[in-house]
Scaffold this motif. Structure first.
Motif, PDB file in Angstrom:
ATOM      1  N   LEU A 121      19.380 -24.526  25.257  1.00 55.26           N
ATOM      2  CA  LEU A 121      20.762 -24.598  25.579  1.00 55.26           C
ATOM      3  C   LEU A 121      20.939 -23.139  26.360  1.00 55.26           C
ATOM      4  CD1 LEU A 121      23.303 -26.021  25.231  1.00 55.26           C
ATOM      5  CD2 LEU A 121      23.747 -24.826  22.825  1.00 55.26           C
ATOM      6  N   GLU A 122      20.354 -22.062  26.070  1.00 58.15           N
ATOM      7  CA  GLU A 122      20.689 -21.004  26.882  1.00 58.15           C
ATOM      8  C   GLU A 122      19.887 -21.018  28.275  1.00 58.15           C
ATOM      9  OE1 GLU A 122      19.263 -16.230  26.409  1.00 58.15           O
ATOM     10  OE2 GLU A 122      18.418 -17.537  24.868  1.00 58.15           O
TER      11      GLU A 122
ATOM     12  N   SER B  67      25.668 -21.260  34.597  1.00 55.28           N
ATOM     13  CA  SER B  67      26.667 -20.008  34.834  1.00 55.28           C
ATOM     14  C   SER B  67      26.411 -19.624  36.214  1.00 55.28           C
ATOM     15  CB  SER B  67      26.269 -18.685  33.987  1.00 55.28           C
ATOM     16  OG  SER B  67      26.557 -19.046  32.471  1.00 55.28           O
TER      17      SER B  67
ATOM     18  N   ALA C 263      13.772 -17.961  25.815  1.00 57.14           N
ATOM     19  CA  ALA C 263      15.157 -18.715  25.690  1.00 57.14           C
ATOM     20  C   ALA C 263      15.143 -20.120  25.229  1.00 57.14           C
ATOM     21  CB  ALA C 263      16.028 -18.722  27.046  1.00 57.14           C
ATOM     22  N   ASP C 264      16.071 -20.359  24.252  1.00 54.98           N
ATOM     23  CA  ASP C 264      16.056 -21.844  24.041  1.00 54.98           C
ATOM     24  C   ASP C 264      16.680 -22.753  24.988  1.00 54.98           C
ATOM     25  OD1 ASP C 264      18.845 -21.746  23.854  1.00 54.98           O
ATOM     26  OD2 ASP C 264      18.821 -21.411  21.572  1.00 54.98           O
TER      27      ASP C 264
ATOM     28  N   TRP D 267      12.642 -26.319  31.661  1.00 51.84           N
ATOM     29  CA  TRP D 267      12.510 -25.456  30.671  1.00 51.84           C
ATOM     30  C   TRP D 267      10.978 -25.717  29.979  1.00 51.84           C
ATOM     31  CZ3 TRP D 267      12.424 -27.061  25.243  1.00 51.84           C
ATOM     32  CH2 TRP D 267      12.380 -25.822  24.236  1.00 51.84           C
TER      33      TRP D 267
ATOM     34  N   ARG E  67      20.711 -30.187  22.586  1.00 51.61           N
ATOM     35  CA  ARG E  67      20.412 -29.876  21.407  1.00 51.61           C
ATOM     36  C   ARG E  67      19.274 -30.949  20.593  1.00 51.61           C
ATOM     37  NH1 ARG E  67      26.072 -28.520  20.368  1.00 51.61           N
ATOM     38  NH2 ARG E  67      26.146 -26.136  20.439  1.00 51.61           N
TER      39      ARG E  67
ATOM     40  N   ARG F 111      25.917 -30.600  25.746  1.00 57.35           N
ATOM     41  CA  ARG F 111      25.354 -29.721  24.676  1.00 57.35           C
ATOM     42  C   ARG F 111      24.809 -30.686  23.683  1.00 57.35           C
ATOM     43  NH1 ARG F 111      30.134 -26.456  25.613  1.00 57.35           N
ATOM     44  NH2 ARG F 111      30.938 -27.255  23.721  1.00 57.35           N
TER      45      ARG F 111
ATOM     46  N   TRP G 125      22.503 -22.910  30.045  1.00 53.29           N
ATOM     47  CA  TRP G 125      23.820 -22.035  30.250  1.00 53.29           C
ATOM     48  C   TRP G 125      23.579 -20.869  31.288  1.00 53.29           C
ATOM     49  CZ3 TRP G 125      24.593 -16.633  30.058  1.00 53.29           C
ATOM     50  CH2 TRP G 125      25.949 -16.051  30.014  1.00 53.29           C
ATOM     51  N   VAL G 126      22.539 -20.508  31.307  1.00 45.48           N
ATOM     52  CA  VAL G 126      22.193 -19.476  32.602  1.00 45.48           C
ATOM     53  C   VAL G 126      22.224 -20.173  33.862  1.00 45.48           C
ATOM     54  CG1 VAL G 126      20.336 -18.071  33.795  1.00 45.48           C
ATOM     55  CG2 VAL G 126      20.704 -17.942  31.297  1.00 45.48           C
TER      56      VAL G 126
END
Length: 490
Positions: free
Chosen positions: A9-10, A17, A6-7, A65, A32, A28, A13-14
């Motif tokens: 941002l993803e 969420s 995953a990048d 990450w 980025r 964001r 997001w996980v």
């Protein structure tokens, strides 16, 4: 066939969420930029964003990450002190434990899984942990790191003098010897002084010359909020009022404004002539001023024993506050002693302070104990008892620089027009001292300003809800009886 990683941002997001929250545009933008700089091979980065933006949380997710993408990565978090660095490391450890994509990183039997350091499941046998917290005052010699996060290394307490700023830069220079070849240094913070680490070449000498920068002030050039859902126009106005123009410019607009930009204009004081008014209703005392009930008050004494014309002045400031956040500088008293008097100078000054505390019904007097004032609280308590003043004596030792104390206390109140001053104050040297005050200029008179800042910064002492015990001239008179329904005190 495995899914591609995953990048950033993803990845975030996980996580969001899972927590039931969204990722606002300002976040964001930061994410980025972080991933884009990594992809471009930029290894010297500076992230500046307004206080409350969540930049440390985002950087923590970025660190998690990095470990998710490359588990053998070694990350050092460097902050102004160890607890602050530990806070970020603990956050990343929690993300690693709970993020669905990080489950393979959690070792079955972790040998190093503490709040200030942890090691994920990784290939090889590296000596340094996956993530480690360190304060600037600690020993970091011998460490090795692929990524160094300098999170809030500049704070108000380590950059308020030229010597402290030089020491800060010297300690930060050590990071270049810890970083592995091809590694990344990421600074995260906001300016706290005019000579900030983070200023650009246009703003002065740049410590971080050559660093790629992302700068996100709270307000853009048109005055629009970078995060309107959280920082509405009304909230921005309230924040500016609470912290004052200097701190708002530095912390929210990211401008390394010089302290000299502050102008303590006496014209911003709201002048009044009324005296405090004492009343009792159903046996409960009420202290009012200008028709408003006072909810807190006290005095601050900055003592000195030299001649005022040749050295520091001995000054007592007395203030009250109402429930709406207005403050009232009711008295500024320059305490002097008679050289030919039978009593020693300390007793003379303490007697004068005790008399004022009784007259003004002060619930507390704080005594600056830096230097000469260390032995005065005991003498003052004796004189309070002799004067019959129902007033507590509290020792106050100042750790912050005087310039910072004065600015943080007076700047917000003057900007918000919430500082009132009795007309007696204008018959003292205080207005001239206020108008001529210049930070960092040796020889500038600031004794009364320092005493006033001590009052304003002190934890408010609520006026007692019940009458004080009969100790003399308290709110209930010398013998404990109510002298009259209404009294005014000069």
């Amino acid at each position: 066939m495995t899914d591609p990683p995953a990048d950033l941002l993803e990845f975030v997001w996980v996580w969001n969420s899972q927590a039931g929250q969204g990722t606002p545009p300002v976040h964001r933008r930061v994410l980025r930029w972080l991933e884009g700089r990594r992809a471009a091979g930029d290894h010297r980065l500076l992230l500046m964003a307004f206080r409350g933006c969540g930049k440390s949380t985002l950087v923590g997710l970025y660190c998690a990450w990095l470990l998710y993408r490359r588990p053998e990565t070694r990350i050092l978090v460097l902050a102004a002190d160890h607890p602050l660095a530990t806070k970020m490391v603990a956050t990343v450890r929690r993300i690693v434990e709970r993020h669905p994509l990080c489950r393979p990183l959690v070792p079955a039997s972790p040998e190093a899984w503490a709040v200030d350091r942890f090691t994920v499941e990784r290939p090889g046998a590296l000596r340094d942990p996956s993530m480690l917290a360190a304060g600037l005052g600690g020993n970091i010699t011998g460490l090795r790191a692929d990524v160094i996060v300098c999170d809030d290394v500049e704070v108000a307490g380590n950059c308020d003098t030229a010597g402290k700023r030089a020491e800060l830069r010297e300690r930060l220079a050590e990071t270049e010897f810890i970083l592995t070849p091809g590694g990344t240094i990421l600074y995260v913070g906001t300016p706290h002084c005019a000579e900030s680490l983070y200023r650009t070449a246009q703003e002065g000498e740049s410590w971080l010359a050559g660093y790629r920068r992302l700068r996100i002030p709270l307000l853009d050039g048109a005055g629009r909020s970078a995060w309107p859902e959280r920082f509405s126009e009304a909230m921005v106005a309230q924040l500016r009022e609470r912290v004052g123009p200097i701190h708002f410019s530095r912390q929210m607009l990211l401008r390394p404004v010089a302290a000299e930009a502050a102008r303590l204009d006496p014209a911003l004081l709201i002048r009044y002539a009324e005296e405090i008014d004492y009343r009792e209703a159903q046996g409960r005392p009420v202290l009012s001023l200008l028709g408003r009930r006072m909810v807190s008050g006290g005095g601050f004494w900055d003592p000195a024993f030299g001649r005022p014309e040749r050295g520091d002045s001995s000054v007592l400031a007395a203030t009250y506050a109402d429930a709406e956040g207005n403050h009232y500088l009711h008295r500024i008293a320059y305490i002097v002693q008679e050289p030919d008097a039978p009593d020693d100078p300390a007793t003379q000054q303490c007697r004068a302070v005790a008399r004022l505390a009784r007259e003004l019904l002060l619930p507390v007097v704080r005594v600056e104990t830096n230097g000469l004032g260390r032995f005065l609280p005991a003498v003052l308590r004796r004189e309070m008892a002799r004067a019959g003043a129902a007033c507590a004596v509290v020792e106050q030792h100042s750790h912050r620089a005087k310039q910072e104390r004065i600015l943080s206390a007076l700047d917000p109140l003057l900007a918000a027009r919430k500082l009132h001053a009795h007309e007696q104050v204008f018959r003292t040297p205080f207005p001239v001292e206020m108008a001529e005050w210049k930070p960092d200029v040796a020889g500038t008179r600031d004794d009364a300003l320092d005493a006033l800042s001590g009052c304003l910064l002190a934890e408010p002492v609520r006026l007692p809800g019940a009458p004080p015990a009969a100790r003399g001239a308290g709110w209930r008179g010398i013998d404990g009886t109510v002298p009259a329904l209404t009294q005014s005190y000069m």
